[in-house]
Design a protein around this motif. Structure first.
Motif, PDB file in Angstrom:
ATOM      1  N   LYS A  56      50.326   9.636  58.629  1.00 48.37           N
ATOM      2  CA  LYS A  56      51.054   9.220  57.426  1.00 48.37           C
ATOM      3  C   LYS A  56      51.650   7.819  57.618  1.00 48.37           C
ATOM      4  O   LYS A  56      51.615   6.993  56.699  1.00 48.37           O
ATOM      5  CB  LYS A  56      52.156  10.231  57.101  1.00 48.37           C
ATOM      6  CG  LYS A  56      52.854   9.959  55.802  1.00 48.37           C
ATOM      7  CD  LYS A  56      53.859  11.049  55.475  1.00 48.37           C
ATOM      8  CE  LYS A  56      54.557  10.747  54.159  1.00 48.37           C
ATOM      9  NZ  LYS A  56      55.591  11.731  53.847  1.00 48.37           N
ATOM     10  N   ASP A  57      52.185   7.539  58.812  1.00 45.47           N
ATOM     11  CA  ASP A  57      52.730   6.216  59.095  1.00 45.47           C
ATOM     12  C   ASP A  57      51.635   5.152  59.036  1.00 45.47           C
ATOM     13  O   ASP A  57      51.836   4.072  58.485  1.00 45.47           O
ATOM     14  CB  ASP A  57      53.399   6.191  60.476  1.00 45.47           C
ATOM     15  CG  ASP A  57      54.594   7.117  60.560  1.00 45.47           C
ATOM     16  OD1 ASP A  57      55.406   7.122  59.626  1.00 45.47           O
ATOM     17  OD2 ASP A  57      54.699   7.840  61.567  1.00 45.47           O
ATOM     18  N   LYS A  65      48.842   5.304  57.361  1.00 47.75           N
ATOM     19  CA  LYS A  65      48.463   5.129  55.947  1.00 47.75           C
ATOM     20  C   LYS A  65      49.490   4.278  55.207  1.00 47.75           C
ATOM     21  O   LYS A  65      49.120   3.448  54.365  1.00 47.75           O
ATOM     22  CB  LYS A  65      48.319   6.488  55.266  1.00 47.75           C
ATOM     23  CG  LYS A  65      47.073   7.240  55.674  1.00 47.75           C
ATOM     24  CD  LYS A  65      46.981   8.572  54.949  1.00 47.75           C
ATOM     25  CE  LYS A  65      45.719   9.312  55.323  1.00 47.75           C
ATOM     26  NZ  LYS A  65      45.625  10.600  54.620  1.00 47.75           N
ATOM     27  N   ASN A  66      50.775   4.470  55.511  1.00 46.03           N
ATOM     28  CA  ASN A  66      51.818   3.653  54.881  1.00 46.03           C
ATOM     29  C   ASN A  66      51.665   2.180  55.252  1.00 46.03           C
ATOM     30  O   ASN A  66      51.797   1.298  54.392  1.00 46.03           O
ATOM     31  CB  ASN A  66      53.207   4.152  55.269  1.00 46.03           C
ATOM     32  CG  ASN A  66      53.552   5.483  54.633  1.00 46.03           C
ATOM     33  OD1 ASN A  66      52.981   5.870  53.630  1.00 46.03           O
ATOM     34  ND2 ASN A  66      54.501   6.185  55.222  1.00 46.03           N
ATOM     35  N   TYR A  67      51.393   1.906  56.536  1.00 44.54           N
ATOM     36  CA  TYR A  67      51.193   0.514  56.954  1.00 44.54           C
ATOM     37  C   TYR A  67      49.952  -0.078  56.304  1.00 44.54           C
ATOM     38  O   TYR A  67      49.947  -1.232  55.886  1.00 44.54           O
ATOM     39  CB  TYR A  67      51.112   0.403  58.480  1.00 44.54           C
ATOM     40  CG  TYR A  67      52.467   0.304  59.120  1.00 44.54           C
ATOM     41  CD1 TYR A  67      53.260  -0.818  58.959  1.00 44.54           C
ATOM     42  CD2 TYR A  67      52.974   1.349  59.882  1.00 44.54           C
ATOM     43  CE1 TYR A  67      54.512  -0.916  59.530  1.00 44.54           C
ATOM     44  CE2 TYR A  67      54.231   1.273  60.463  1.00 44.54           C
ATOM     45  CZ  TYR A  67      54.991   0.132  60.280  1.00 44.54           C
ATOM     46  OH  TYR A  67      56.229   0.051  60.846  1.00 44.54           O
ATOM     47  N   TRP A  68      48.870   0.713  56.229  1.00 45.73           N
ATOM     48  CA  TRP A  68      47.657   0.208  55.596  1.00 45.73           C
ATOM     49  C   TRP A  68      47.918  -0.135  54.131  1.00 45.73           C
ATOM     50  O   TRP A  68      47.460  -1.160  53.629  1.00 45.73           O
ATOM     51  CB  TRP A  68      46.509   1.204  55.711  1.00 45.73           C
ATOM     52  CG  TRP A  68      45.337   0.793  54.861  1.00 45.73           C
ATOM     53  CD1 TRP A  68      44.823   1.468  53.804  1.00 45.73           C
ATOM     54  CD2 TRP A  68      44.565  -0.409  54.966  1.00 45.73           C
ATOM     55  NE1 TRP A  68      43.786   0.763  53.247  1.00 45.73           N
ATOM     56  CE2 TRP A  68      43.594  -0.396  53.942  1.00 45.73           C
ATOM     57  CE3 TRP A  68      44.601  -1.503  55.821  1.00 45.73           C
ATOM     58  CZ2 TRP A  68      42.680  -1.416  53.761  1.00 45.73           C
ATOM     59  CZ3 TRP A  68      43.684  -2.525  55.630  1.00 45.73           C
ATOM     60  CH2 TRP A  68      42.742  -2.481  54.617  1.00 45.73           C
ATOM     61  N   ALA A  69      48.670   0.702  53.435  1.00 43.66           N
ATOM     62  CA  ALA A  69      48.987   0.427  52.029  1.00 43.66           C
ATOM     63  C   ALA A  69      49.751  -0.886  51.896  1.00 43.66           C
ATOM     64  O   ALA A  69      49.476  -1.680  50.988  1.00 43.66           O
ATOM     65  CB  ALA A  69      49.792   1.583  51.430  1.00 43.66           C
ATOM     66  N   LYS A  70      50.696  -1.130  52.805  1.00 43.68           N
ATOM     67  CA  LYS A  70      51.461  -2.388  52.769  1.00 43.68           C
ATOM     68  C   LYS A  70      50.569  -3.586  53.048  1.00 43.68           C
ATOM     69  O   LYS A  70      50.631  -4.607  52.352  1.00 43.68           O
ATOM     70  CB  LYS A  70      52.600  -2.342  53.794  1.00 43.68           C
ATOM     71  CG  LYS A  70      53.710  -1.398  53.438  1.00 43.68           C
ATOM     72  CD  LYS A  70      54.762  -1.371  54.532  1.00 43.68           C
ATOM     73  CE  LYS A  70      55.829  -0.331  54.255  1.00 43.68           C
ATOM     74  NZ  LYS A  70      56.841  -0.283  55.321  1.00 43.68           N
ATOM     75  N   LYS A  86      48.169  -4.210  50.152  1.00 43.48           N
ATOM     76  CA  LYS A  86      48.870  -4.785  49.003  1.00 43.48           C
ATOM     77  C   LYS A  86      49.066  -6.286  49.193  1.00 43.48           C
ATOM     78  O   LYS A  86      48.874  -7.079  48.267  1.00 43.48           O
ATOM     79  CB  LYS A  86      50.221  -4.093  48.825  1.00 43.48           C
ATOM     80  CG  LYS A  86      51.000  -4.565  47.628  1.00 43.48           C
ATOM     81  CD  LYS A  86      52.299  -3.794  47.481  1.00 43.48           C
ATOM     82  CE  LYS A  86      53.094  -4.275  46.285  1.00 43.48           C
ATOM     83  NZ  LYS A  86      54.355  -3.555  46.141  1.00 43.48           N
ATOM     84  N   ASP A  88      58.070   3.946  62.770  1.00 41.39           N
ATOM     85  CA  ASP A  88      58.036   5.213  62.044  1.00 41.39           C
ATOM     86  C   ASP A  88      58.471   4.971  60.595  1.00 41.39           C
ATOM     87  O   ASP A  88      59.635   4.738  60.321  1.00 41.39           O
ATOM     88  CB  ASP A  88      58.957   6.223  62.722  1.00 41.39           C
ATOM     89  CG  ASP A  88      58.968   7.573  62.052  1.00 41.39           C
ATOM     90  OD1 ASP A  88      57.992   7.898  61.358  1.00 41.39           O
ATOM     91  OD2 ASP A  88      59.948   8.308  62.229  1.00 41.39           O
ATOM     92  N   THR A  89      57.515   5.035  59.669  1.00 47.22           N
ATOM     93  CA  THR A  89      57.820   4.721  58.267  1.00 47.22           C
ATOM     94  C   THR A  89      58.394   5.895  57.490  1.00 47.22           C
ATOM     95  O   THR A  89      59.040   5.692  56.469  1.00 47.22           O
ATOM     96  CB  THR A  89      56.565   4.225  57.524  1.00 47.22           C
ATOM     97  OG1 THR A  89      55.576   5.259  57.539  1.00 47.22           O
ATOM     98  CG2 THR A  89      56.019   2.968  58.153  1.00 47.22           C
ATOM     99  N   ASP A  90      58.152   7.111  57.958  1.00 48.59           N
ATOM    100  CA  ASP A  90      58.623   8.271  57.195  1.00 48.59           C
ATOM    101  C   ASP A  90      59.834   8.957  57.827  1.00 48.59           C
ATOM    102  O   ASP A  90      60.313   9.965  57.314  1.00 48.59           O
ATOM    103  CB  ASP A  90      57.492   9.270  56.954  1.00 48.59           C
ATOM    104  CG  ASP A  90      56.852   9.772  58.235  1.00 48.59           C
ATOM    105  OD1 ASP A  90      57.349   9.461  59.329  1.00 48.59           O
ATOM    106  OD2 ASP A  90      55.830  10.487  58.142  1.00 48.59           O
TER     107      ASP A  90
END
Length: 123
Positions: A89-90, A92-97, A100, A79-81
């Motif tokens: 949302k979690d 999407k956060n993992y995909w962004a990481k 990158k 759980d990133t948020d």
């Protein structure tokens, strides 16, 4: 057979507009997506086998497992948020990481995401 009659040369000529849009980022994105798909399948098989083994032991009375606690602990790890749930949302956060990391210093990485998704979804 002349070079113009070669089927591969004819295919290349017909595909020239699409091939010109290929970028290095798109190609490595595709390869990364295909690799992620294979690794993901292997991890899913291993996780499934582990669950079957543990659940069989639970059913047979050898061990007791608090699956609610296992679920809560697993969700807390990913759980990133911090909302206590695994949501879009979690992901999407993992995909962004991941993006990158995988596109760091890659020239023409603009097509990476599209290539990655194509690699994940292709056979």
């Amino acid at each position: 057979m002349t070079q113009n009659d070669d089927p591969m040369n004819q295919f290349i000529e017909k595909a020239k507009p699409q091939m010109s849009k290929l970028t290095f980022g798109g190609v490595v994105g595709y390869c990364s997506g295909a690799a992620a798909k294979k690794v993901g399948k292997a991890i899913a098989v291993l996780a499934g086998m582990a669950f079957i083994a543990v659940q069989s032991a639970v059913y047979s009375g050898y061990v007791a497992v608090d699956w609610d606690k296992v679920k809560d602990d697993a969700v807390a790890k990913v759980d990133t948020d911090g909302d206590g749930e695994l949501t879009v949302k979690d992901v999407k956060n993992y995909w962004a990481k991941v993006k990158k990391i995988l596109t760091y210093n890659v020239p023409s990485a603009g097509g990476f995401s599209l290539g990655f998704m194509y690699g994940l979804t292709s056979n």
